[in-house]
Design an enzyme around this catalytic site. Sequence first.
Site, short mmCIF file in Angstrom:
data_model
loop_
_atom_site.label_atom_id
_atom_site.label_comp_id
_atom_site.label_asym_id
_atom_site.label_seq_id
_atom_site.Cartn_x
_atom_site.Cartn_y
_atom_site.Cartn_z
CD GLU A 64 26.60 -16.15 7.83
OE1 GLU A 64 27.44 -15.53 7.13
OE2 GLU A 64 26.46 -17.33 7.84
CE1 TYR A 115 25.07 -14.06 5.40
CE2 TYR A 115 25.18 -11.67 5.39
CZ TYR A 115 25.79 -13.01 5.55
OH TYR A 115 26.98 -12.80 5.91
#
Lengths: 295, 390
Positions: free
Chosen positions: B201, B113
């Site tokens: 993101e 992530y």
Amino acid sequence: MSILVNKDSKIIVQGITGSEGSFHAEQCLAYGNNVVGGVTPGKGGQKALDGKVPVFNTCFEARQQVAANVSLIFVPPAFAADAILEAADAGIELVVCITEGIPVADMAKVYTYLQSTNTRLIGPNCPGLLTPDEAKVGIMPGFIAKKGSVGVISKSGTLTYEAVHQLCQVGLGQTTCVGIGGDPVIGTKMADLLALFENDPETEAIVMIGEIGGSMEIEAAHFVKNNVTKPVIGFIAGQTAPPGRRMGHAGAIVSGADESADAKKAIMAECGIVVVDSPADIGATVKKSLAKVTV
Amino acid sequence: MKIHEYQAKEILKENGVPIQDGFVVENEADIESTIDKVAKEFKCSQFVVKAQIHAGGRGLGGGVKFCPDKSSAIEKSKEILGMTLKTHQTGPEGQLVRKIYITEALDIEKEYYVAITLDRTQSKHVIMASSEGGVDIEEVAAKNPEKIIKVWVDPNLGFQANQARQLAFRLGFEGDSFKQAVKIFKSLYKAYEVTDASIAEINPLVLTEQGNVIALDAKFNFDSNALYRQKDVAGLRDTHEEDPTEVEADEFNLNYIKLDGNVGCMVNGAGLAMATMDIIKLKGGEPANFLDVGGGANVETVKNGFRIILSDKNVKAVLINIFGGIVRCDRVANGIIQAVSELDLSVPVVVRLAGTNAEEAKALLENSGVSIIPAESLEEAATKVVEVVT
């Protein structure tokens, strides 16, 4: 006494020849402020406000020629960050930026730069400051406030007016009312102002109006617990706001559980702040808290 | 402002981040030819079909399917395109899938992530990365906060090479994939900075079995204040993904957010608007909306505000709360009188005006003969409006 601005403040208005700037500069002057000039690049040498104040090309000139120490900014969002930096580089001690809609990335740069200067920024996207009967540096309507003993700190504009109105209705005046702004990056945070009000001998109680989003109220609450002896009365707007939605202010968005109104209220209460659930109870609660102190 | 995954990935690609690539389909007729195009362009025989809606949680809702061959890709594409996808972010009514993204399938070794956003506490940008990718990062943050690595970026200095190295080392990248990861972090920061993003993101960022580091899914949100200088970004807006009433309000420069209650509100200022909703709820009512009419509460804004509030059929009463600072209440009162008489309202309207020229405003409303319920204070206004709906 008061904080940040008083009758001796020498104020210039950046963007004084624009429609917003000239309207509000006139209002500040009418309130009895010491508006010593304005800044509009390219219009130096002219007079503004029906010939009452001089216009300078730069903040530097305004600082040199009329010893300005406070600047009020009404410059459009695309140029406002530059205007703040110009005021800081000229050595202006207090900069109040009313402009709404400045890109966040610009403000992050400005904020970081200002840490290396002696300039304090209030705002942006705020109604400014009001020290009743002494100085109005911003767009708050002067007539709603009166001189007294309560300090007001708020992220909002009209909700600040509502709180000030309630205070006056219960017979309480204010030392200084400060609208800090509703953007994600602002120059002066709640804890900074709590420290100033704590040290101001005439301030007997402090009203702190926050809203959902960010963690400034939580930092302020911890500051209160450790450093503030005066009663602090708090309200958090946005108890009914759904998560993930921006409620008008760029900063008013719940992006994590601890940014919700309930989470903030709980921590504020733990830290000794008297938290009101209803925005209609702000004035009466301050009165009650002050009565307890004097008993 | 939000955009779709395929648009976010285009931005990443332009800035040098390798992506799991594909093409978008809007019409069923183009499905087969697009799958052929993906196979040819990206040299693959297995595919992933991904619904393109703004809400998250698409995979769990059945909007993302792995397809081992062309025929299953055709089948899944037909299934997903045009479906109403329900996720935890769409609400029970779901969201119509108007576009699908058909991509190459990758052999995944590990998922990571990485995201960049503004840390409001420090007024600096923060890069957050975790070796726990592909899952809900909020959950990781709550359960295993030590698994999230954070690096703060001075906005005036920008992202430094040592910071990119630090992230890659701490995530455990090695050898050539380490070099790829370092480059990806730098490119992601560049993409965040040049587009005025509020969130950039990549979740997950994957390490493939072949040792390549690739963005499998991406999300970008943008700072609305910066759209004036981000014309390309502004062009990516998809109003189908937004509430139609909110889009209409935006055209009138009104800030409106629809909620589930039955008490409509019209207020000047965002903070006071939220506080008004709060007090309605405290009095036992449910606000139907957030509506900030801003500084210019004139006849037109009041009329448009009414139109927008009343387009929500749940609304059983309206509360107008205006604190006039710069705005003069007598002007607002005239706006209300004209709007109420022209629009022929079918629901009760409670009006509270305070501040500049409030007395004149009250007299105007009283003498106008229009049917409104006046209130002096915020408390009284909220009590009265909740009374009329219950």
